[in-house]
Motif scaffolding. Structure first.
Motif, PDB file in Angstrom:
ATOM      1  N   GLY A  35       0.808  -1.220   0.000  1.00 37.59           N
ATOM      2  CA  GLY A  35       0.000   0.000   0.000  1.00 37.59           C
ATOM      3  C   GLY A  35       0.838   1.265   0.000  1.00 37.59           C
ATOM      4  N   THR A  36       1.929   1.244   0.749  1.00 36.97           N
ATOM      5  CA  THR A  36       2.790   2.425   0.827  1.00 36.97           C
ATOM      6  C   THR A  36       3.465   2.696  -0.509  1.00 36.97           C
ATOM      7  N   LYS A  37       3.935   1.646  -1.144  1.00 35.64           N
ATOM      8  CA  LYS A  37       4.579   1.791  -2.452  1.00 35.64           C
ATOM      9  C   LYS A  37       3.576   2.266  -3.499  1.00 35.64           C
ATOM     10  N   PHE A  38       2.336   1.839  -3.368  1.00 32.12           N
ATOM     11  CA  PHE A  38       1.284   2.277  -4.297  1.00 32.12           C
ATOM     12  C   PHE A  38       1.152   3.796  -4.270  1.00 32.12           C
ATOM     13  N   VAL A  39       1.163   4.379  -3.080  1.00 32.58           N
ATOM     14  CA  VAL A  39       1.045   5.837  -2.975  1.00 32.58           C
ATOM     15  C   VAL A  39       2.306   6.521  -3.479  1.00 32.58           C
ATOM     16  N   ALA A  40       3.471   5.941  -3.195  1.00 33.49           N
ATOM     17  CA  ALA A  40       4.730   6.526  -3.679  1.00 33.49           C
ATOM     18  C   ALA A  40       4.746   6.631  -5.197  1.00 33.49           C
ATOM     19  N   GLN A  41       4.061   5.692  -5.861  1.00 29.20           N
ATOM     20  CA  GLN A  41       4.048   5.665  -7.322  1.00 29.20           C
ATOM     21  C   GLN A  41       2.804   6.317  -7.922  1.00 29.20           C
ATOM     22  N   ALA A  42       1.938   6.866  -7.079  1.00 31.82           N
ATOM     23  CA  ALA A  42       0.694   7.470  -7.556  1.00 31.82           C
ATOM     24  C   ALA A  42       0.956   8.816  -8.218  1.00 31.82           C
ATOM     25  N   LYS A  43       0.003   9.286  -8.986  1.00 32.43           N
ATOM     26  CA  LYS A  43       0.093  10.609  -9.601  1.00 32.43           C
ATOM     27  C   LYS A  43       0.160  11.659  -8.500  1.00 32.43           C
ATOM     28  N   PRO A  44       1.127  12.563  -8.548  1.00 33.29           N
ATOM     29  CA  PRO A  44       1.305  13.549  -7.472  1.00 33.29           C
ATOM     30  C   PRO A  44       0.348  14.733  -7.571  1.00 33.29           C
ATOM     31  N   ASP A  45      -0.933  14.446  -7.413  1.00 32.78           N
ATOM     32  CA  ASP A  45      -1.936  15.502  -7.537  1.00 32.78           C
ATOM     33  C   ASP A  45      -2.737  15.726  -6.253  1.00 32.78           C
TER      34      ASP A  45
ATOM     35  N   ASP B 184      10.489   9.886  -1.483  1.00 35.86           N
ATOM     36  CA  ASP B 184       9.367   9.419  -2.301  1.00 35.86           C
ATOM     37  C   ASP B 184       8.010   9.945  -1.841  1.00 35.86           C
ATOM     38  N   PHE B 185       8.008  10.800  -0.799  1.00 34.19           N
ATOM     39  CA  PHE B 185       6.729  11.282  -0.266  1.00 34.19           C
ATOM     40  C   PHE B 185       6.803  12.767   0.076  1.00 34.19           C
ATOM     41  N   GLU B 186       5.635  13.390   0.045  1.00 39.44           N
ATOM     42  CA  GLU B 186       5.461  14.718   0.626  1.00 39.44           C
ATOM     43  C   GLU B 186       4.775  14.513   1.969  1.00 39.44           C
ATOM     44  N   SER B 187       5.360  15.046   3.020  1.00 33.95           N
ATOM     45  CA  SER B 187       4.789  14.915   4.363  1.00 33.95           C
ATOM     46  C   SER B 187       3.731  15.988   4.568  1.00 33.95           C
ATOM     47  N   ILE B 188       2.494  15.573   4.739  1.00 31.18           N
ATOM     48  CA  ILE B 188       1.393  16.529   4.870  1.00 31.18           C
ATOM     49  C   ILE B 188       1.216  16.976   6.316  1.00 31.18           C
ATOM     50  N   GLY B 189       1.130  16.024   7.228  1.00 27.61           N
ATOM     51  CA  GLY B 189       0.936  16.428   8.619  1.00 27.61           C
ATOM     52  C   GLY B 189       0.920  15.272   9.594  1.00 27.61           C
ATOM     53  N   PHE B 190       1.232  15.616  10.830  1.00 26.49           N
ATOM     54  CA  PHE B 190       1.269  14.678  11.954  1.00 26.49           C
ATOM     55  C   PHE B 190      -0.149  14.517  12.509  1.00 26.49           C
ATOM     56  N   ILE B 191      -0.559  13.279  12.763  1.00 26.90           N
ATOM     57  CA  ILE B 191      -1.890  13.020  13.317  1.00 26.90           C
ATOM     58  C   ILE B 191      -1.825  12.774  14.816  1.00 26.90           C
ATOM     59  N   GLY B 192      -0.975  11.864  15.237  1.00 30.15           N
ATOM     60  CA  GLY B 192      -0.891  11.563  16.656  1.00 30.15           C
ATOM     61  C   GLY B 192       0.032  10.395  16.919  1.00 30.15           C
ATOM     62  N   SER B 193       0.128  10.008  18.172  1.00 32.95           N
ATOM     63  CA  SER B 193       1.053   8.942  18.543  1.00 32.95           C
ATOM     64  C   SER B 193       0.442   8.043  19.613  1.00 32.95           C
ATOM     65  N   THR B 194       1.024   6.858  19.726  1.00 30.17           N
ATOM     66  CA  THR B 194       0.606   5.913  20.756  1.00 30.17           C
ATOM     67  C   THR B 194       1.849   5.185  21.249  1.00 30.17           C
ATOM     68  N   ALA B 195       2.024   5.153  22.553  1.00 25.73           N
ATOM     69  CA  ALA B 195       3.248   4.595  23.125  1.00 25.73           C
ATOM     70  C   ALA B 195       3.184   3.076  23.213  1.00 25.73           C
ATOM     71  N   SER B 196       4.359   2.465  23.128  1.00 25.23           N
ATOM     72  CA  SER B 196       4.474   1.029  23.350  1.00 25.23           C
ATOM     73  C   SER B 196       4.606   0.761  24.847  1.00 25.23           C
ATOM     74  N   VAL B 197       4.013  -0.346  25.274  1.00 26.32           N
ATOM     75  CA  VAL B 197       4.009  -0.712  26.684  1.00 26.32           C
ATOM     76  C   VAL B 197       4.663  -2.077  26.846  1.00 26.32           C
ATOM     77  N   LEU B 198       5.519  -2.219  27.840  1.00 21.88           N
ATOM     78  CA  LEU B 198       6.096  -3.522  28.166  1.00 21.88           C
ATOM     79  C   LEU B 198       5.127  -4.223  29.103  1.00 21.88           C
ATOM     80  N   VAL B 199       4.603  -5.371  28.659  1.00 21.94           N
ATOM     81  CA  VAL B 199       3.641  -6.113  29.465  1.00 21.94           C
ATOM     82  C   VAL B 199       4.172  -7.514  29.766  1.00 21.94           C
ATOM     83  N   VAL B 200       3.735  -8.048  30.910  1.00 23.08           N
ATOM     84  CA  VAL B 200       4.114  -9.393  31.348  1.00 23.08           C
ATOM     85  C   VAL B 200       2.846 -10.117  31.810  1.00 23.08           C
TER      86      VAL B 200
END
Length: 333
Positions: free
Chosen positions: A87-97, A126-142
């Motif tokens: 999917g990521t490569k598909f966008v990299a090769q898409a028409k830049p419009d 290969d990409f234009e960075s449009i904007g940051f959406i958000g983040s989610t932290a990784s948790v160490l679980v046992v």
């Protein structure tokens, strides 16, 4: 100390997420139905994974709101496969419009290009960075009956290594485990699985000792008490797990991995189009319904910023994880 998530039953989270999407869809439908200048072609946001996952949920919230502000249909197009590469490569090769966008994240736009040989795309060029959406932290679980603290987990147990599960070789959990081993000198044994569910089930059953996962992925297990969190791999405590310390607080500041989401277009997309899409993205992220929906997915919404700031962030992330991959020796084809 009880480190379970605050009372937020999963059924209620799912119900809240659905309510947010329905509310946004209703507004989007009314808006686009009356847009006399609505373009014939819809904007598509490609998700490089299956429907129903966290990335898909983020994309649908953003798409529904941007349909309103853009005055045209914005659809989500799932293109799963090869760990997000297809999917990521598909966008990299898409028409830049600016009509074909990518809901990218740390795995697709920082880690995958470094792990795969040959490199499928350049995460920056290969990409234009449009904007940051958000983040989610990784948790160490046992497991519930596992060590109560990180110090106890790291206490030597003879010649036995500490086994940790991941969603696959070269994935975020695998590489964070590598960082953890380097930082703590812990004798780790990597056990790769095909996705989170089987890994988490084995963790619950005590067949592996630990795992890194997002708060959203482990929420049902934390709420039920089947797993417990020991530390959060973030620069500061997660608002979703306020009682769980960061690795920095536990004297391991190098163990950081904040999963992030952002919007991208193909390289060469006009700067004015990128700025316009950035403005519409920031408007969507300011919407209370969108913010509530993202919270259901345990995503911390990013403060509004321009494309240049996000591009610099992606450059840093790509360089950092390329270094981690190189030191780990992990490569996939």
């Amino acid at each position: 100390m009880n480190h379970r998530l605050p009372p937020r039953p999963i059924a209620r989270l799912a119900q809240g997420m659905l309510s947010s999407l329905l509310a946004l869809a209703a507004v989007a439908g009314a808006s686009t139905a009356h847009a006399s200048d609505k373009p014939a072609r819809a904007v598509s946001i490609v998700v490089a994974g299956p429907a129903g996952g966290a990335t898909d949920g983020v994309a649908r919230l953003i798409a529904a709101r941007m349909s309103v502000t853009l005055g045209q249909d914005v659809i989500v197009d799932n293109k799963a496969g090869a760990g997000g590469v297809i999917g990521t490569k598909f966008v990299a090769q898409a028409k830049p419009d600016g009509q074909t966008l990518l809901l990218g994240h740390i795995a697709t736009n920082a880690i995958a290009p470094a792990v795969h040989t040959p490199r499928p795309y350049d995460p920056v060029a290969d990409f234009e960075s449009i904007g940051f959406i958000g983040s989610t932290a990784s948790v160490l679980v046992v497991p519930a009956k596992g060590p109560a603290t990180l110090k106890a987990l790291l206490t030597p147990r003879g010649n036995d290594p500490i086994s940790y599960g991941s969603t696959g070789i070269g994935g975020t959990a695998h590489l964070l485990g590598h960082v953890f081993a380097q930082t703590t000198a812990a004798p780790l044994l990597h056990v790769p699985y095909r996705g989170s569910p089987p890994a988490l089930q084995d963790l619950v059953g005590g067949r592996i000792n630990m795992m890194f996962a997002t708060a959203g992925a482990v929420a049902p297990y934390l709420e039920s008490g089947m797993l417990k969190p020991l530390a959060v791999a973030a620069s500061q405590r997660s608002r979703f797990l306020p009682d769980v310390p960061t690795f920095k607080e536990l004297n391991h500041p190098g163990v950081v991995q904040e999963g992030w989401f952002g919007l991208f277009a193909a390289a060469g997309t006009p700067a004015e189009t990128v700025r316009r899409l950035n403005q519409h993205l920031n408007t969507a992220l300011a919407d209370p319904t969108v913010r509530r929906g993202l919270e259901q997915l345990f995503v911390e919404v990013a403060p509004p910023a321009g494309p240049e700031n996000f591009k610099s962030f992606v450059q840093r992330e790509a360089a950092h994880w390329a270094g981690v991959v190189a030191s780990s020796g992990v490569r996939t084809q």
